[in-house]
Design a protein around this motif. Structure first.
Motif, short mmCIF file in Angstrom:
data_model
loop_
_atom_site.label_atom_id
_atom_site.label_comp_id
_atom_site.label_asym_id
_atom_site.label_seq_id
_atom_site.Cartn_x
_atom_site.Cartn_y
_atom_site.Cartn_z
N VAL A 166 30.92 -40.34 -18.82
CA VAL A 166 31.73 -41.55 -18.63
C VAL A 166 30.82 -42.76 -18.40
O VAL A 166 31.07 -43.85 -18.93
CB VAL A 166 32.72 -41.36 -17.45
CG1 VAL A 166 33.42 -42.65 -17.11
CG2 VAL A 166 33.72 -40.27 -17.79
N ILE A 167 29.77 -42.57 -17.63
CA ILE A 167 28.82 -43.66 -17.41
C ILE A 167 28.13 -44.03 -18.72
O ILE A 167 27.96 -45.21 -19.05
CB ILE A 167 27.79 -43.29 -16.32
CG1 ILE A 167 28.50 -43.19 -14.97
CG2 ILE A 167 26.65 -44.30 -16.26
CD1 ILE A 167 27.65 -42.60 -13.87
N GLY A 168 27.74 -43.04 -19.51
CA GLY A 168 27.13 -43.30 -20.82
C GLY A 168 28.09 -44.03 -21.75
O GLY A 168 27.68 -44.92 -22.50
N ILE B 84 28.89 -42.30 -28.88
CA ILE B 84 27.50 -41.86 -28.89
C ILE B 84 26.95 -41.84 -27.47
O ILE B 84 26.23 -40.89 -27.09
CB ILE B 84 26.66 -42.77 -29.80
CG1 ILE B 84 27.06 -42.59 -31.25
CG2 ILE B 84 25.16 -42.50 -29.61
CD1 ILE B 84 26.49 -43.62 -32.20
N GLY B 85 27.29 -42.83 -26.66
CA GLY B 85 26.83 -42.86 -25.26
C GLY B 85 27.36 -41.69 -24.46
O GLY B 85 26.64 -41.10 -23.66
N TYR B 86 28.63 -41.35 -24.67
CA TYR B 86 29.21 -40.21 -23.95
C TYR B 86 28.53 -38.92 -24.35
O TYR B 86 28.14 -38.11 -23.50
CB TYR B 86 30.72 -40.11 -24.21
CG TYR B 86 31.34 -38.93 -23.50
CD1 TYR B 86 31.73 -39.04 -22.17
CD2 TYR B 86 31.52 -37.71 -24.15
CE1 TYR B 86 32.28 -37.96 -21.50
CE2 TYR B 86 32.06 -36.64 -23.49
CZ TYR B 86 32.45 -36.76 -22.17
OH TYR B 86 32.98 -35.69 -21.52
N LEU B 87 28.39 -38.71 -25.64
CA LEU B 87 27.77 -37.47 -26.12
C LEU B 87 26.30 -37.35 -25.66
O LEU B 87 25.87 -36.27 -25.26
CB LEU B 87 27.86 -37.38 -27.63
CG LEU B 87 29.29 -37.25 -28.20
CD1 LEU B 87 29.26 -37.33 -29.71
CD2 LEU B 87 29.94 -35.98 -27.73
N ALA B 88 25.58 -38.44 -25.72
CA ALA B 88 24.16 -38.41 -25.32
C ALA B 88 24.03 -38.14 -23.83
O ALA B 88 23.22 -37.31 -23.41
CB ALA B 88 23.50 -39.73 -25.69
N ALA B 89 24.82 -38.83 -23.03
CA ALA B 89 24.72 -38.65 -21.57
C ALA B 89 25.19 -37.26 -21.16
O ALA B 89 24.60 -36.64 -20.26
CB ALA B 89 25.54 -39.72 -20.86
N SER B 90 26.24 -36.75 -21.79
CA SER B 90 26.71 -35.41 -21.46
C SER B 90 25.68 -34.35 -21.80
O SER B 90 25.47 -33.39 -21.05
CB SER B 90 28.01 -35.11 -22.22
OG SER B 90 29.04 -35.92 -21.75
N SER B 91 25.03 -34.50 -22.94
CA SER B 91 24.04 -33.51 -23.32
C SER B 91 22.76 -33.60 -22.47
O SER B 91 22.13 -32.60 -22.18
CB SER B 91 23.69 -33.63 -24.80
OG SER B 91 23.01 -34.83 -25.05
N LEU B 92 22.41 -34.81 -22.05
CA LEU B 92 21.23 -34.96 -21.19
C LEU B 92 21.48 -34.44 -19.77
O LEU B 92 20.58 -33.91 -19.13
CB LEU B 92 20.79 -36.42 -21.14
CG LEU B 92 20.11 -36.96 -22.39
CD1 LEU B 92 19.87 -38.47 -22.25
CD2 LEU B 92 18.80 -36.25 -22.65
N ALA B 93 22.71 -34.62 -19.27
CA ALA B 93 23.01 -34.20 -17.92
C ALA B 93 23.24 -32.69 -17.82
O ALA B 93 23.17 -32.12 -16.76
CB ALA B 93 24.24 -34.94 -17.40
N GLY B 94 23.54 -32.08 -18.94
CA GLY B 94 23.68 -30.63 -18.93
C GLY B 94 25.06 -30.22 -19.02
O GLY B 94 25.97 -29.86 -18.72
#
Length: 78
Positions: free
Chosen positions: A8-10, A68-78
């Motif tokens: 959500v932040i991403g 793209i921000g949601y997907l990137a942040a979700s994948s980085l956070a685990g």
């Protein structure tokens, strides 16, 4: 499906960046059209396809960047 806080932040950051990009691109198109009209033209390609270009320029950054921000942040956070 649960939403991740990082996602959500991403998405929020992506929305802000998309909004800025949309404003910049909209200004560039308006300046191009005005420059063409001042040179004695009819506004050129930008004036003829203003609605379509406006929709594409709004849709891609303002909808695409948050996804793209949601997907990137979700994948980085685990």
């Amino acid at each position: 499906m649960s939403l991740s806080l990082a996602g959500v932040i991403g998405a929020a950051i992506g929305l802000y960046i998309g909004w800025l990009d949309w404003k910049i691109l909209k200004g560039i198109l308006q300046a191009t059209e005005m420059k063409n009209r001042q040179a004695g033209g009819d506004g050129g390609l930008v004036a003829r396809h203003k609605a379509l270009l406006g929709a594409v320029i709004f849709g891609v950054p303002v909808i695409g960047f948050p996804v793209i921000g949601y997907l990137a942040a979700s994948s980085l956070a685990g």
